[in-house]
Motif scaffolding. Structure first.
Motif, short mmCIF file in Angstrom:
data_model
loop_
_atom_site.label_atom_id
_atom_site.label_comp_id
_atom_site.label_asym_id
_atom_site.label_seq_id
_atom_site.Cartn_x
_atom_site.Cartn_y
_atom_site.Cartn_z
N GLY A 27 0.78 -1.23 0.00
CA GLY A 27 0.00 0.00 0.00
C GLY A 27 0.81 1.27 0.00
N ALA A 28 2.06 1.24 0.46
CA ALA A 28 2.89 2.44 0.41
C ALA A 28 3.40 2.60 -1.02
CB ALA A 28 4.06 2.33 1.38
N VAL A 29 3.52 3.86 -1.47
CA VAL A 29 3.92 4.15 -2.85
C VAL A 29 5.07 5.14 -2.85
CG1 VAL A 29 3.13 5.06 -5.07
CG2 VAL A 29 1.55 3.76 -3.63
N SER A 38 11.26 -1.46 1.12
CA SER A 38 10.40 -2.25 2.01
C SER A 38 9.52 -1.33 2.84
CB SER A 38 11.22 -3.16 2.93
OG SER A 38 11.93 -2.41 3.88
N PHE A 39 8.36 -1.87 3.20
CA PHE A 39 7.40 -1.17 4.06
C PHE A 39 6.74 -2.21 4.95
CE2 PHE A 39 2.79 -0.37 4.56
CZ PHE A 39 2.86 0.63 5.51
N VAL A 40 6.67 -1.91 6.23
CA VAL A 40 5.90 -2.70 7.18
C VAL A 40 5.09 -1.73 8.02
CG1 VAL A 40 5.93 -4.33 9.11
CG2 VAL A 40 7.64 -4.52 7.31
N GLY A 41 3.79 -1.95 8.10
CA GLY A 41 2.91 -1.16 8.95
C GLY A 41 2.24 -2.09 9.95
N ARG A 42 2.26 -1.67 11.23
CA ARG A 42 1.63 -2.46 12.29
C ARG A 42 0.66 -1.57 13.04
NH1 ARG A 42 7.07 -3.30 12.41
NH2 ARG A 42 7.77 -5.41 11.95
N LYS A 43 -0.59 -2.08 13.26
CA LYS A 43 -1.60 -1.35 14.01
C LYS A 43 -2.08 -2.23 15.16
CE LYS A 43 -4.90 0.45 11.75
NZ LYS A 43 -5.95 0.94 10.87
N GLN A 49 2.71 1.68 13.97
CA GLN A 49 4.15 1.77 13.75
C GLN A 49 4.39 1.53 12.27
OE1 GLN A 49 6.56 -1.56 14.96
NE2 GLN A 49 8.29 -0.23 15.38
N VAL A 50 5.24 2.36 11.66
CA VAL A 50 5.63 2.15 10.28
C VAL A 50 7.15 2.06 10.20
CG1 VAL A 50 3.60 3.23 9.24
CG2 VAL A 50 5.59 4.64 9.76
N GLU A 51 7.61 1.18 9.33
CA GLU A 51 9.03 1.05 9.04
C GLU A 51 9.20 1.10 7.54
OE1 GLU A 51 10.53 -2.55 10.75
OE2 GLU A 51 9.85 -2.01 12.76
N LEU A 52 10.04 2.03 7.07
CA LEU A 52 10.25 2.23 5.65
C LEU A 52 11.73 2.14 5.31
CD1 LEU A 52 8.10 5.45 5.50
CD2 LEU A 52 7.51 3.37 4.28
N ASN A 124 20.04 3.79 0.99
CA ASN A 124 18.76 3.41 1.57
C ASN A 124 18.46 4.28 2.78
OD1 ASN A 124 18.08 1.21 -0.16
ND2 ASN A 124 19.64 0.00 0.87
N ILE A 125 17.43 5.09 2.67
CA ILE A 125 16.97 5.91 3.80
C ILE A 125 16.04 5.04 4.63
CG2 ILE A 125 15.43 7.82 4.40
CD1 ILE A 125 16.49 9.30 1.97
N ARG A 126 16.27 5.02 5.94
CA ARG A 126 15.42 4.24 6.85
C ARG A 126 14.64 5.18 7.76
NH1 ARG A 126 19.84 1.48 5.57
NH2 ARG A 126 19.68 -0.77 5.24
N ILE A 127 13.34 4.94 7.83
CA ILE A 127 12.46 5.70 8.72
C ILE A 127 11.63 4.71 9.52
CG2 ILE A 127 10.51 7.32 8.86
CD1 ILE A 127 11.47 8.51 6.19
#
Length: 135
Positions: A27-29, A38-43, A49-52, A124-127
């Motif tokens: 879903g992340a674009v 990579s994208f991981v979203g946790r609710k 929490q999001v990790e990009l 690679n930028i990590r957020i």
């Protein structure tokens, strides 16, 4: 999940109960000039929490004697994984770091890099950020 009632005794087991997290990796674009590695979203319970990991396609450079690069859109988060208010966060690529924001519309914007430096293409930028999203 325990429905807490008056008079119930707090126990370690009851404190560990709660809703199961909802996890997504889609879903992340990525925005133009970036690739979403990579994208991981946790609710869970109104907290998200999001990790990009976002790969830079072209150099992001600060002008001399500055850190401000102007707002640079990196990606957009999917519905349901966006904060209730604008969140300021940091990013890093292993040797450079800067500030970013995550807006209520899901826009992840890079705002600065290290003083008079650059993040070259291919980095690679990590957020990683945690925020309130409501129920």
């Amino acid at each position: 999940m325990t429905a807490w009632q008056p008079g119930m005794t707090i126990t370690a087991g009851r404190l560990m109960e709660g809703p199961d997290p909802v996890i997504t990796t889609t879903g992340a674009v990525a925005a133009t000039g970036f690739t979403l590695s990579s994208f991981v979203g946790r609710k869970c319970g109104g907290i998200t929490q999001v990790e990009l990991v976002i790969t830079v396609a072209t150099d992001i450079a600060a002008p001399s004697a500055s850190e401000n690069i102007g707002d640079t859109l990196a990606c957009t988060l999917p519905d349901g994984y966006r904060p209730l208010g604008v969140v300021s966060t940091s990013w890093g690529d292993g040797s450079q770091a800067g500030e970013a924001t995550i807006g209520t519309t899901g826009l992840v914007t890079i705002r600065s890099v290290g003083y008079a430096t650059a993040t070259p293409a291919g980095r690679n930028i990590r957020i990683s950020e945690t925020f309130i999203t409501g129920a």
